[in-house]
Design a protein around this motif. Structure first.
Motif, PDB file in Angstrom:
ATOM      1  N   ALA A  52       0.838  -0.716   9.408  1.00  0.00           N
ATOM      2  CA  ALA A  52      -0.506  -0.320   9.001  1.00  0.00           C
ATOM      3  C   ALA A  52      -1.104   0.661  10.001  1.00  0.00           C
ATOM      4  CB  ALA A  52      -1.401  -1.552   8.874  1.00  0.00           C
ATOM      5  N   GLU A  54       0.862  -1.169   0.000  1.00  0.00           N
ATOM      6  CA  GLU A  54       0.000   0.000   0.000  1.00  0.00           C
ATOM      7  C   GLU A  54       0.902   1.223   0.000  1.00  0.00           C
ATOM      8  OE1 GLU A  54      -3.362   0.520   0.238  1.00  0.00           O
ATOM      9  OE2 GLU A  54      -3.827  -1.589  -0.011  1.00  0.00           O
ATOM     10  N   THR A  55       0.397   2.294  -0.538  1.00  0.00           N
ATOM     11  CA  THR A  55       1.130   3.548  -0.439  1.00  0.00           C
ATOM     12  C   THR A  55       0.357   4.462   0.494  1.00  0.00           C
ATOM     13  OG1 THR A  55       1.982   3.317  -2.673  1.00  0.00           O
ATOM     14  CG2 THR A  55       2.030   5.512  -1.701  1.00  0.00           C
ATOM     15  N   CYS A  56       1.029   4.940   1.502  1.00  0.00           N
ATOM     16  CA  CYS A  56       0.373   5.783   2.500  1.00  0.00           C
ATOM     17  C   CYS A  56      -0.054   7.106   1.873  1.00  0.00           C
ATOM     18  CB  CYS A  56       1.332   6.024   3.657  1.00  0.00           C
ATOM     19  SG  CYS A  56       0.629   7.104   4.911  1.00  0.00           S
ATOM     20  N   TYR A  90       0.551  -3.802   4.207  1.00  0.00           N
ATOM     21  CA  TYR A  90      -0.561  -3.686   5.149  1.00  0.00           C
ATOM     22  C   TYR A  90      -0.708  -4.917   6.032  1.00  0.00           C
ATOM     23  CZ  TYR A  90      -3.542  -6.480   2.023  1.00  0.00           C
ATOM     24  OH  TYR A  90      -4.087  -7.479   1.265  1.00  0.00           O
TER      25      TYR A  90
END
Ligand SMILES: [Zn+2]
Length: 53
Positions: free
Chosen positions: A39, A22-24, A33
């Motif tokens: 996460a 995932e890209t924040c 995640y």
């Protein structure tokens, strides 16, 4: 020969899981995640990117 064995196998196999990356949206850092600590950290409204090891 009835049916294509490759097609039959595809129908019964589980689909590939999506990428866990995932890209924040806050800091733009990519993270996995499945790593709970990362996460939770990236769910904070304001934070800095985690230092890379
Ligand atoms: Zn973040």
């Amino acid at each position: 020969m009835d049916g294509d064995p490759v097609t039959i196998r595809v129908l019964f196999e589980e689909p590939e899981p999506p990428e866990a990356g995932e890209t924040c949206p806050h800091c733009g850092q990519g993270f996995d995640y499945r790593q709970l600590a990362a996460a939770l950290y990236h769910r904070q409204p304001a934070h800095e990117p985690l230092p890379l090891q």
